[in-house]
Every structure is written in structure tokens, then in C-alpha cells.
Scaffold this motif. Sequence first.
Motif, PDB file in Angstrom:
ATOM      1  N   LEU A 182       9.852  13.177 -12.515  1.00 37.02           N
ATOM      2  CA  LEU A 182       9.388  12.026 -11.741  1.00 37.02           C
ATOM      3  C   LEU A 182      10.053  10.736 -12.209  1.00 37.02           C
ATOM      4  O   LEU A 182      10.419   9.888 -11.378  1.00 37.02           O
ATOM      5  CB  LEU A 182       7.866  11.901 -11.844  1.00 37.02           C
ATOM      6  N   ALA A 183      10.208  10.584 -13.507  1.00 31.97           N
ATOM      7  CA  ALA A 183      10.874   9.376 -14.017  1.00 31.97           C
ATOM      8  C   ALA A 183      12.327   9.336 -13.552  1.00 31.97           C
ATOM      9  O   ALA A 183      12.843   8.269 -13.189  1.00 31.97           O
ATOM     10  CB  ALA A 183      10.796   9.340 -15.547  1.00 31.97           C
ATOM     11  N   ALA A 186      12.481   8.201  -9.914  1.00 35.37           N
ATOM     12  CA  ALA A 186      12.253   6.760  -9.790  1.00 35.37           C
ATOM     13  C   ALA A 186      13.475   5.972 -10.258  1.00 35.37           C
ATOM     14  O   ALA A 186      13.874   4.979  -9.635  1.00 35.37           O
ATOM     15  CB  ALA A 186      11.018   6.361 -10.594  1.00 35.37           C
ATOM     16  N   VAL A 214       2.331  13.535  -8.567  1.00 29.14           N
ATOM     17  CA  VAL A 214       2.393  12.230  -9.232  1.00 29.14           C
ATOM     18  C   VAL A 214       1.026  11.850  -9.786  1.00 29.14           C
ATOM     19  O   VAL A 214       0.912  11.384 -10.934  1.00 29.14           O
ATOM     20  CB  VAL A 214       2.898  11.152  -8.251  1.00 29.14           C
ATOM     21  N   LEU A 218       0.416  11.444 -13.955  1.00 27.03           N
ATOM     22  CA  LEU A 218       0.182  10.111 -14.519  1.00 27.03           C
ATOM     23  C   LEU A 218      -1.285   9.818 -14.813  1.00 27.03           C
ATOM     24  O   LEU A 218      -1.613   8.730 -15.279  1.00 27.03           O
ATOM     25  CB  LEU A 218       0.729   9.053 -13.555  1.00 27.03           C
ATOM     26  N   ASN A 251       1.009   2.615  -8.349  1.00 27.31           N
ATOM     27  CA  ASN A 251       2.110   1.816  -8.899  1.00 27.31           C
ATOM     28  C   ASN A 251       3.439   2.570  -8.824  1.00 27.31           C
ATOM     29  O   ASN A 251       4.491   1.979  -8.571  1.00 27.31           O
ATOM     30  CB  ASN A 251       1.812   1.424 -10.349  1.00 27.31           C
ATOM     31  N   TYR A 252       3.384   3.896  -9.069  1.00 29.94           N
ATOM     32  CA  TYR A 252       4.607   4.706  -8.985  1.00 29.94           C
ATOM     33  C   TYR A 252       5.191   4.630  -7.579  1.00 29.94           C
ATOM     34  O   TYR A 252       6.388   4.376  -7.399  1.00 29.94           O
ATOM     35  CB  TYR A 252       4.305   6.152  -9.359  1.00 29.94           C
ATOM     36  N   SER A 255       6.568   1.174  -6.591  1.00 27.44           N
ATOM     37  CA  SER A 255       7.902   0.951  -7.137  1.00 27.44           C
ATOM     38  C   SER A 255       8.937   1.796  -6.404  1.00 27.44           C
ATOM     39  O   SER A 255      10.028   1.306  -6.071  1.00 27.44           O
ATOM     40  CB  SER A 255       7.903   1.301  -8.637  1.00 27.44           C
ATOM     41  N   LEU A 256       8.593   3.058  -6.134  1.00 25.89           N
ATOM     42  CA  LEU A 256       9.538   3.965  -5.489  1.00 25.89           C
ATOM     43  C   LEU A 256       9.917   3.486  -4.096  1.00 25.89           C
ATOM     44  O   LEU A 256      11.086   3.490  -3.708  1.00 25.89           O
ATOM     45  CB  LEU A 256       8.929   5.364  -5.422  1.00 25.89           C
TER      46      LEU A 256
END
Length: 403
Positions: A182-183, A186, A214, A218, A251-252, A255-256
Motif C-alpha cells: 500500500l505504501a 501511494a 486499507v 492501517l 487519509n490514505y 492522499s491517493l
Amino acid sequence: MSRIATAVLPAFALLVSTGAAMAEPVSAHAGLDRTHFRQAVLPSLKPGVALTVYADEARFSRLFAEVVAPRFARSHGMVVRFVVKPSDVIIAELANARDAGMPAPADLVLLGERDQRRLIAAGLDAGLDLVGLLPNARDIGWTGATVADASHTGGATVPFHVARQVVAYDSAAVKPDQIADLAGLANYASVNPGRLGYARPSENGARASFAETVTIALASPVCLSRIYDTEMTPGAAADYAGGACGVPAVNYFRSLRLHASVTRTPAEVLLRLARGDVKVAVTGQDDIAEAAARGALPASIRVTTIPDQVAETVGLAVAGGTPNAGAALALADDLMSAAVQQAKLDRFGSASARPGIVPSSATASWFATPVAADPTVRNRPVSTLATAMQRRLAAEVAEFAAR
């Protein structure tokens, strides 16, 4: 146009009138095991029965028409009909038939995890431990095979298919280690604006599994302990999703989406991948297979998976009111056979829950580790909290798209 569609599969000359078949109650097979199946179920089968399979998606229509029906007609002299209806209609029809004291309109049912739980809760399944009864379910791990929608099913449904999202990428432009988790996804999106695409989250199917992956990856320990809680009230779930439990996943995706290409449907993501507009696409494994099979994707496209991926099973259940219990069990067992499961994977890119079913054709060679062999795959947490999280994420995406 109505969503209700019927695929009536080929009848063969050896079939006789269904009136010749004797009705057989499900209770005749309650509490019995695989020895009973071999010694009593199979020898008792007679040709002439017409079996109906209800499903809430058309994805398996070709499989039944091209593989299942001809195979079952040759081996048992029976007709198999594959009927597609919305899950609410399927459950209502089964309930209405039971309440009226009539035979069920279907012998077998294919449903996603949420609807499997509804079916079992309403007492509309046969109440049989299919995982313990069917010989072809013997190599499916009992624990994983008897959980649907985070609830234990007691084997009332057996996992016929596994739906998940995969990461498709252009191997000429992207290295797999760039998008290994996932990181990485992103980071790739931020460094390469507009080159990563995914479809908006939904509450069901593979599109939901990306958001759920996700959320779980997280989540705090407290949130993780509640994500599979099916007893949480909708109000409490909404509070959790709106609070700290929802913040990391929201938040993920916030940002994505600033850097990604977000579409309404998986088909749009694949179109952008085929055109080269995006170089990485998070989408359903079945969708990739279908596009690859018809030559709609460049030869450089490859597929990998996301660690700790959430996957949803499509469960197979015997309807409680079937008048053809023995024949229904025989068909259920054949659907779980290596031959049918292999054809499902090779011809349609449809993952199997059975270990040992691995790609053996050009269509399936697009895929990396099969779901059953991937130790990191998790059951879908289709609980009240997970549903609330999906709604929050879907609302976030819709709000962003409207700006």
C-alpha cells in the motif's frame, strides 16, 4: 430492462421428463459425511432431473453454459439451468416458497458473503455441512471455508469462487517492487501523477476489498478488534467509522486521490490501462482476465497482488426446499471438482478456493500467486463497522469528484 436474466443451458437427448424423478428431502442427508455421499448419494442418482442454480451475478453464465451443463448432462443425464436474479429476489422467492409449503424454485444458490449470511439467518439453506459432506471440498481448510461475512456458517456454504482486487501494471514502465504494498502504491501515485487508477469504493465485491484492505492494514488495535464484529449496532458503527477508526483509511484515500485517476467503474480503469493513460491499475482479477482473454490489453501488462488483501468468497449453498437434494448435492460436488475449478480459472480467470488449482493456460498466466496459496489473504469483514467504513469512503470519493 430487468436485471433478471436466465441462461437455460443445453438439454441433451438422453434427458427424460423431470416428472420421472422422485422428490428427495434434504433431511435424508442431514448430519452425514463423505462416506455417505459416495455410498448413498451417487448410487441413487437417476437421469431426468432438471436442476436450477440461482446466482446474483452473470459472471458464471459462460462457465455453466460451456462447461458445467454439458459435463453434468454427460455424467448424470440431468439438465442444469443457470438463472441470474438480484439477491433480494432470490431470498424472497426462497422464503415465499417455504412459507407457502412449496418446493424451492432453485436447488443451488451462489451468493456473496453478505447474502450468504442472510440466507443462513433466514433458515433458507439446507442445513447441511457441505464442507464436511462433499468429497471435492475435502482439501479446503475448514476454518476459512466456514466463515462468511465474519460469521461462522457451519459449512452450510462452500466457497465456489474468490473475488479480489489485483494490481495490474505495465511491465515496460513499472517494476513490481515499486508497487509491492500500500505504501508503494501511494508513493508511485505521488511521484507519477495520474498514472495510477482505481475505481470508486463500493459496498460489495472486489471494489470493496481494496478499501477494506486499507482499512484493516492501517487500523489501530482497538478498531481491528471491532472490524469483524457483526453484533455492533449501525449507530455505533457509524460513530466508529466517523471517528478514529475511519481516519487512517480516509487519509490514505484522500492522499491517493490527489494524484490518482479515479473512475466510476473497473471497466473505465481497464480502458485507461489499455490506452496507456495509466500504468498501474487496482481492479478486479476477473475483469483483468476477461480483458486479457479478448486481447484488450497490451502484452506488457502483468498482475501482482497486495499483501494482506481482503478477498470475498462467492458461496455455494443447497436450497432448503429443494425437492432434488441428492442431485443438488451431486451438482454441488461437481462444481467444486478440480476439473470445473480449473476450467473456471483457465478460461475465465476466476480464482478458486481450492489449493492446487493453479494457472495452466495463457489466460490465467496473467496472474501471480493464486488466492488459495496466498497466506496473507484475509476474509472480508462485511460487518456493520466495515459497511459504515465503506459508506464513509464512498461519500469521501463522491464529494471529491463533485468539486
